[in-house]
Write an enzyme that holds these catalytic residues in place. Structure first.
Site, PDB file in Angstrom:
ATOM      1  N   GLY A   1       0.837  -1.199   0.000  1.00  0.00           N
ATOM      2  CA  GLY A   1       0.000   0.000   0.000  1.00  0.00           C
ATOM      3  C   GLY A   1       0.873   1.250   0.000  1.00  0.00           C
TER       4      GLY A   1
ATOM      5  CD  GLU B   1      23.597  -6.528 -19.622  1.00  0.00           C
ATOM      6  OE1 GLU B   1      23.206  -7.663 -19.359  1.00  0.00           O
ATOM      7  OE2 GLU B   1      24.371  -5.874 -18.920  1.00  0.00           O
TER       8      GLU B   1
ATOM      9  CB  THR C   1      14.358  -3.019 -25.120  1.00  0.00           C
ATOM     10  OG1 THR C   1      14.128  -3.403 -26.485  1.00  0.00           O
ATOM     11  CG2 THR C   1      15.203  -1.747 -25.074  1.00  0.00           C
TER      12      THR C   1
HETATM   13  C1  LIG Z   1      21.534   2.738 -16.605  1.00  0.00           C
HETATM   14  C2  LIG Z   1      21.954   2.128 -17.905  1.00  0.00           C
HETATM   15  C3  LIG Z   1      23.135   1.381 -17.956  1.00  0.00           C
HETATM   16  C4  LIG Z   1      23.589   0.885 -19.185  1.00  0.00           C
HETATM   17  N1  LIG Z   1      24.815   0.239 -19.240  1.00  0.00           N
HETATM   18  C5  LIG Z   1      25.366   0.005 -20.473  1.00  0.00           C
HETATM   19  C6  LIG Z   1      26.735  -0.441 -20.575  1.00  0.00           C
HETATM   20  O1  LIG Z   1      27.420  -0.683 -19.574  1.00  0.00           O
HETATM   21  N2  LIG Z   1      27.262  -0.567 -21.815  1.00  0.00           N
HETATM   22  C7  LIG Z   1      26.558  -0.311 -22.967  1.00  0.00           C
HETATM   23  O2  LIG Z   1      27.121  -0.414 -24.040  1.00  0.00           O
HETATM   24  N3  LIG Z   1      25.246   0.093 -22.884  1.00  0.00           N
HETATM   25  C8  LIG Z   1      24.644   0.262 -21.676  1.00  0.00           C
HETATM   26  N4  LIG Z   1      23.348   0.702 -21.591  1.00  0.00           N
HETATM   27  C9  LIG Z   1      22.598   0.936 -22.827  1.00  0.00           C
HETATM   28  C10 LIG Z   1      21.417   0.000 -23.031  1.00  0.00           C
HETATM   29  O3  LIG Z   1      21.838  -1.265 -23.403  1.00  0.00           O
HETATM   30  C11 LIG Z   1      20.475   0.684 -24.031  1.00  0.00           C
HETATM   31  O4  LIG Z   1      19.844   1.739 -23.326  1.00  0.00           O
HETATM   32  C12 LIG Z   1      19.455  -0.270 -24.620  1.00  0.00           C
HETATM   33  O5  LIG Z   1      20.070  -1.172 -25.497  1.00  0.00           O
HETATM   34  C13 LIG Z   1      18.332   0.444 -25.365  1.00  0.00           C
HETATM   35  O6  LIG Z   1      18.832   1.396 -26.242  1.00  0.00           O
HETATM   36  P1  LIG Z   1      18.227   2.881 -26.208  1.00  0.00           P
HETATM   37  O7  LIG Z   1      18.226   3.323 -24.776  1.00  0.00           O
HETATM   38  O8  LIG Z   1      18.969   3.702 -27.168  1.00  0.00           O
HETATM   39  O9  LIG Z   1      16.717   2.727 -26.636  1.00  0.00           O
HETATM   40  P2  LIG Z   1      16.158   2.718 -28.143  1.00  0.00           P
HETATM   41  O10 LIG Z   1      16.952   1.752 -28.955  1.00  0.00           O
HETATM   42  O11 LIG Z   1      16.030   4.111 -28.618  1.00  0.00           O
HETATM   43  O12 LIG Z   1      14.713   2.098 -27.931  1.00  0.00           O
HETATM   44  C14 LIG Z   1      13.591   2.887 -27.569  1.00  0.00           C
HETATM   45  C15 LIG Z   1      12.329   2.036 -27.665  1.00  0.00           C
HETATM   46  O13 LIG Z   1      12.173   1.577 -29.009  1.00  0.00           O
HETATM   47  C16 LIG Z   1      12.058   0.171 -29.016  1.00  0.00           C
HETATM   48  N5  LIG Z   1      12.652  -0.358 -30.242  1.00  0.00           N
HETATM   49  C17 LIG Z   1      13.860  -0.062 -30.782  1.00  0.00           C
HETATM   50  N6  LIG Z   1      14.057  -0.762 -31.894  1.00  0.00           N
HETATM   51  C18 LIG Z   1      12.955  -1.529 -32.065  1.00  0.00           C
HETATM   52  C19 LIG Z   1      12.564  -2.495 -33.035  1.00  0.00           C
HETATM   53  N7  LIG Z   1      13.348  -2.842 -34.064  1.00  0.00           N
HETATM   54  N8  LIG Z   1      11.347  -3.072 -32.902  1.00  0.00           N
HETATM   55  C20 LIG Z   1      10.551  -2.779 -31.842  1.00  0.00           C
HETATM   56  N9  LIG Z   1      10.869  -1.883 -30.896  1.00  0.00           N
HETATM   57  C21 LIG Z   1      12.065  -1.274 -31.004  1.00  0.00           C
HETATM   58  C22 LIG Z   1      12.808  -0.296 -27.779  1.00  0.00           C
HETATM   59  O14 LIG Z   1      12.389  -1.592 -27.364  1.00  0.00           O
HETATM   60  C23 LIG Z   1      12.410   0.791 -26.803  1.00  0.00           C
HETATM   61  O15 LIG Z   1      11.149   0.493 -26.259  1.00  0.00           O
HETATM   62  C24 LIG Z   1      22.833   1.108 -20.364  1.00  0.00           C
HETATM   63  C25 LIG Z   1      21.624   1.810 -20.279  1.00  0.00           C
HETATM   64  C26 LIG Z   1      21.191   2.335 -19.091  1.00  0.00           C
HETATM   65  C27 LIG Z   1      19.916   3.136 -19.063  1.00  0.00           C
END
Ligand SMILES: Cc1cc2nc3c(=O)[nH]c(=O)nc-3n(C[C@H](O)[C@H](O)[C@H](O)COP(=O)(O)OP(=O)(O)OC[C@H]3O[C@@H](n4cnc5c(N)ncnc54)[C@H](O)[C@@H]3O)c2cc1C
Length: 386
Positions: free
Chosen positions: A344, A370, A372
């Site tokens: 709650g 790693e 989405t």
């Molecule tokens: C706190 C944190 C720590 C991290 N640590 C690391 C790290 O140590 N090293 C590293 O290299 N990266 C790291 N990342 C990066 C992380 O892996 C990315 O944020 C993740 O891969 C998503 O990429 P983006 O944030 O650019 O989202 P986007 O790729 O812009 O995605 C946005 C939305 O669009 C959707 N989407 C994108 N493409 C498609 C598709 N083809 N079909 C359907 N839906 C889609 C996604 O699912 C999501 O809902 C980290 C991120 C965060 C927030």
């Protein structure tokens, strides 16, 4: 695969004691100061937590995938920052070298990563290259220094876990500007003190206080061919995929510990909290939420351990690893949400409900990094439709 069940049991007992007596009591301080106290990091080093997955010949514990999953489940019962502190060394910050590094690279870096003397990080994501990592723009252009082949690296990396405290950066850059596919990408091992490498201020995150994440800037960073993981350009993306393939199982395990902790907290709460003259645990609608949590946790745990054992047996677990990451991270989000509901208002207010609010925010990230959830669903669909 469990190599030595006595040793494995001792190790899990040791982690449980660390979580119960050292990490959980320090959680409020970690949130307040946004860092893990240095003496606790030192304890983690001394207990060998940085070297879990690193082969024994390089000073690590040489854990199998299953042993690592079990250890990760236990350590992740404390706030995420604790396992994230050591987690790049037991995961993405060391795995590229373990998978594809040359003998010299292994000898140079793995002992330091195993002891925790050096913190590693993996820098793949860029402002314009997230889910579509192959779109990365960081460039590595050939440059001769005397007779030696060098590479001049430029680019910006974003959201890099442990970058603010890392001494070793595994940086992915395009070595072949003509090849815009994954084949043009190479992974470089860049020490922090390299001129031109710097890190930005910490990102202001929703949760996971005490786990520093920032941008990485590469401005005319010079690297030799010996710094390319495996020594051969063009193999970086394959290395990243091998690394992330294992890491997906690790991360799935890391979603299970918080879910178990949340359920334990909920089970204790429903026996204490009374409404309508009864413990709230007597209400069947509350019981249903508890049972749903337990069902999903049990399913995720079985899935992850089965996949870990299959990987240890040498099977290709690419699809299963995606299934694990997708299911366990989504499961953890649902468990966290139900537990807030069970608490709650106390689940929403940290000063009343203790760690629930923190854990709820901490676990949100699991469905994003790693890969989405959407990317994993696509990956699973692509593979099963083949
Ligand atoms: C706190 C944190 C720590 C991290 N640590 C690391 C790290 O140590 N090293 C590293 O290299 N990266 C790291 N990342 C990066 C992380 O892996 C990315 O944020 C993740 O891969 C998503 O990429 P983006 O944030 O650019 O989202 P986007 O790729 O812009 O995605 C946005 C939305 O669009 C959707 N989407 C994108 N493409 C498609 C598709 N083809 N079909 C359907 N839906 C889609 C996604 O699912 C999501 O809902 C980290 C991120 C965060 C927030």
């Amino acid at each position: 695969m469990i190599q030595d069940s006595t040793l494995n049991t001792q190790r899990l007992d040791d982690i449980r004691q660390f979580v119960r007596e050292i990490a959980i009591p320090a959680e409020a301080q970690v949130v307040r100061d946004n860092e893990i106290p240095a003496h606790i990091v030192q304890i983690m080093r001394e207990r060998g937590y940085f070297g879990w997955s690193i082969p024994r010949e390089y000073g690590g514990a040489g854990m199998t995938t299953e042993e690592l999953a079990l250890a990760n489940i236990e350590l992740s019962k404390a706030a995420t920052a604790f396992r994230a502190r050591a987690g790049t060394n037991t995961g993405i910050g060391a795995e590229s070298i373990i998978q594809d590094g040359t003998l010299e690279q292994k000898q140079e870096w793995l002992p330091k990563l195993a002891s925790g003397e050096v913190t590693g990080c993996l820098a793949l994501t860029e402002p314009e290259a997230g889910s579509d990592a192959t779109a990365l723009k960081a460039s590595a252009t050939p440059a001769m220094t005397g007779s030696a082949q060098q590479w001049r690296i430029n680019g910006t990396k974003r959201y890099i876990t442990n970058a603010p405290i890392a001494e070793l950066f595994t940086v992915f850059a395009r070595t072949d500007p003509e090849d815009l596919s994954h084949r043009g990408i190479s992974a470089f091992l860049i020490p922090r003190q390299t001129p031109g490498l710097s890190t930005g201020p910490e990102h202001r995150k929703m949760g996971q206080s005490g786990s520093p994440v920032s941008e990485v800037y590469l401005e005319d960073v010079m690297a030799s061919s010996e710094q390319i993981v495996g020594g051969v350009p063009g193999k970086g993306f394959a290395t990243a995929m091998k690394t992330l393939n294992k890491q997906r199982i690790n991360l799935a395990a890391l979603c299970i510990g918080p879910a178990m902790r949340l359920l334990d907290e909920a089970l204790a709460h429903v026996k204490k909290r009374e409404q309508f003259g009864k413990q709230i645990g007597e209400f069947q609608l509350v019981q249903a939420m508890l049972a749903e949590c337990q069902v999903e946790i049990s399913a995720a745990r079985s899935l992850v351990l089965e996949t870990a054992r299959a990987r240890d047996n040498g099977e290709d677990v690419t699809t299963q690893a995606s299934i694990c990451k997708y299911y366990a991270s989504e499961m953890c989000g649902r468990v966290a949400d139900r537990v807030v509901q069970i608490f709650g208002g106390a689940g929403y207010c940290a000063d009343i409900g203790g760690p629930i609010e923190m854990l709820y925010r901490d676990v949100r990230l699991f469905r994003l990094y790693e890969g989405t959830s959407q990317i994993h669903l696509l990956n699973i669909a692509k593979r099963i439709m083949k």
